[in-house]
Design a protein around this motif. Sequence first.
Motif, mmCIF file in Angstrom:
data_model
loop_
_atom_site.group_PDB
_atom_site.id
_atom_site.type_symbol
_atom_site.label_atom_id
_atom_site.label_comp_id
_atom_site.label_asym_id
_atom_site.label_seq_id
_atom_site.Cartn_x
_atom_site.Cartn_y
_atom_site.Cartn_z
ATOM 1 N N CYS A 133 47.415 49.711 24.182
ATOM 2 C CA CYS A 133 46.577 50.515 25.080
ATOM 3 C C CYS A 133 46.641 52.001 24.715
ATOM 4 O O CYS A 133 45.620 52.688 24.689
ATOM 5 C CB CYS A 133 47.024 50.339 26.531
ATOM 6 S SG CYS A 133 46.650 48.720 27.182
ATOM 7 N N LEU B 72 36.583 49.526 23.933
ATOM 8 C CA LEU B 72 37.945 49.174 24.347
ATOM 9 C C LEU B 72 38.562 50.258 25.229
ATOM 10 O O LEU B 72 39.363 49.977 26.111
ATOM 11 C CB LEU B 72 38.817 48.952 23.117
ATOM 12 C CG LEU B 72 38.595 47.638 22.378
ATOM 13 C CD1 LEU B 72 39.494 47.553 21.170
ATOM 14 C CD2 LEU B 72 38.854 46.468 23.307
ATOM 15 N N LYS B 73 38.185 51.501 24.972
ATOM 16 C CA LYS B 73 38.736 52.622 25.723
ATOM 17 C C LYS B 73 38.469 52.458 27.217
ATOM 18 O O LYS B 73 39.355 52.652 28.045
ATOM 19 C CB LYS B 73 38.105 53.923 25.219
ATOM 20 C CG LYS B 73 38.988 55.130 25.412
ATOM 21 C CD LYS B 73 38.270 56.391 24.992
ATOM 22 C CE LYS B 73 37.580 57.009 26.173
ATOM 23 N NZ LYS B 73 36.646 58.076 25.813
ATOM 24 N N VAL C 148 40.554 49.584 28.642
ATOM 25 C CA VAL C 148 41.935 50.013 28.866
ATOM 26 C C VAL C 148 42.034 50.858 30.125
ATOM 27 O O VAL C 148 42.937 50.692 30.949
ATOM 28 C CB VAL C 148 42.461 50.799 27.642
ATOM 29 C CG1 VAL C 148 43.729 51.551 27.990
ATOM 30 C CG2 VAL C 148 42.711 49.846 26.490
ATOM 31 N N ILE D 139 38.743 54.473 20.743
ATOM 32 C CA ILE D 139 37.889 53.375 20.281
ATOM 33 C C ILE D 139 36.861 53.077 21.375
ATOM 34 O O ILE D 139 37.254 52.815 22.524
ATOM 35 C CB ILE D 139 38.735 52.116 19.986
ATOM 36 C CG1 ILE D 139 39.745 52.458 18.892
ATOM 37 C CG2 ILE D 139 37.853 50.946 19.575
ATOM 38 C CD1 ILE D 139 40.787 51.410 18.635
ATOM 39 N N VAL E 116 44.630 52.593 21.534
ATOM 40 C CA VAL E 116 43.192 52.547 21.816
ATOM 41 C C VAL E 116 42.743 53.857 22.458
ATOM 42 O O VAL E 116 41.729 54.440 22.110
ATOM 43 C CB VAL E 116 42.868 51.355 22.748
ATOM 44 C CG1 VAL E 116 41.472 51.489 23.320
ATOM 45 C CG2 VAL E 116 43.005 50.045 21.991
ATOM 46 N N ASP E 117 43.569 54.335 23.389
ATOM 47 C CA ASP E 117 43.242 55.568 24.089
ATOM 48 C C ASP E 117 43.307 56.764 23.136
ATOM 49 O O ASP E 117 42.477 57.666 23.182
ATOM 50 C CB ASP E 117 44.221 55.749 25.251
ATOM 51 C CG ASP E 117 43.792 56.871 26.169
ATOM 52 O OD1 ASP E 117 42.682 56.755 26.717
ATOM 53 O OD2 ASP E 117 44.543 57.843 26.316
#
Lengths: 226, 231
Positions: free
Chosen positions: B47, B58-59, B62, B55, B50-51
């Motif tokens: 997570c 997905l961001k 999350v 991305i 991704v943050d």
Amino acid sequence: MDSALVIFEGANLTRLLGGLLVSLRIAFLAVLFSLVGGVLFGILMNSKNTVVKVLCRVFLESVRIIPQLVWLFIFYFEMTKVFHIHIDAEVASIIVFSLWGTAEMGDLVRGAISSLPQHQRESGFALGLTKIQLYHYVILPQAVRRLLPPAINLVTRMIKTTSLVVLIGVIEVLKIGQQVIEISIFSAPNAAFWVYGFIFFLYFIVCWPVSLMAKWLENYWASKGV
Amino acid sequence: MVARFLFEVMDYQFIVNSIPLYVKAMELTLILSFWGILFSIVLGCICAMVDYFKIPVLKTVVKVYVEISRNTPLLIQLFFLYYGLTQFGVRLEGETCAIIGLTFLGGSYMAEALRSGLDAVHKTQVESGLSIGLTNWQLMRYIILPQACAVAVPSFAANVIFLLKETSVVSAIALADLMFVAKDLIGMYYRTSEALLMLVVAYLIILLPISILFSYLEGRLRQHGLGSGNI
């Protein structure tokens, strides 16, 4: 899908919301006591006296290291036996959460106060402020800004932790949810999914705005360069 | 009063007899915590990454997950998993349920801890790394992560202890952890004092060494000037 309607049948919805109110009442009172207690405890923890410091530390660590659920059991089952008094489950949970909140809040207050640069304190004394004036005008206003975001996060944690009180027999939202499920076991066999989902959602709706406020305050003060 | 309590009320034979029960329960508590914390760290890392790399889709996922997980209690999550989902044919065993619940809860806490660490790494560090020709992976591995982890250690440690404590809730979905055994003993023999004393001792045995270890680690890190933000 029909089972979802169980939530809205008869008095179920009002009962569930009433249960939520019980949880929130416990959380609210506990937060109130911990705010007052936490500020005092935090100032006490900053004391120079070694004995006071050690005592505070022992209190903080012992409250923190034992799970809240265990504390609930100790107060509800054990204190009553040792002191031969009757403590209502709700009162017991308010006491436990207040003690826990006081310790955690105290640690936050201590952190906020001790993170202030030493020269603030010294400048205050150089101006001839008394200790009370120093705290009132110099230390606390600055400490509050550092304190508020984590303190609000603690509030959401306390609201979430109130879900444990069902395990010592307080009739709150989860217990009422169970009752609703049991009553409608034949008419709505899938009720568990919807009712627990609904309670999940209720907790989220209560805690989320509080979390958002903490985040907003943090950003607001960061943008102001405090 | 304390003396009377210690020498007259307490039944030490009962305590000795119950030790094996507690040891067995402690095993379960530790196993659940181990997997829960391990998966939380993995999920938290994913997570946070991704943050960090922003991305696209997905961001948002999350973000939603972190908000949901941080704003609902574990007990309700477990009830939903254990009693709710089974209605629709998803059969989960108690242990699996507890581990999924812990991971769901812990993942977001770990992600936040790591994120604050990543945010604390100064931009000049990243730029310097890039300017000497490091690849993205090398930059992460040699520059960002070591500094970020050092900053994240205190909140990471707090999360580990928090998750260990949270396992006390799994007794509510019929798992025989420490809390469950204590409840059982109270219910069967009315030996409240002994059962609760043993419960506290058991949790202290698990949590005290971990707590001391982490404060030692934090001290070490601070000694080396890591994690203070002015590297």
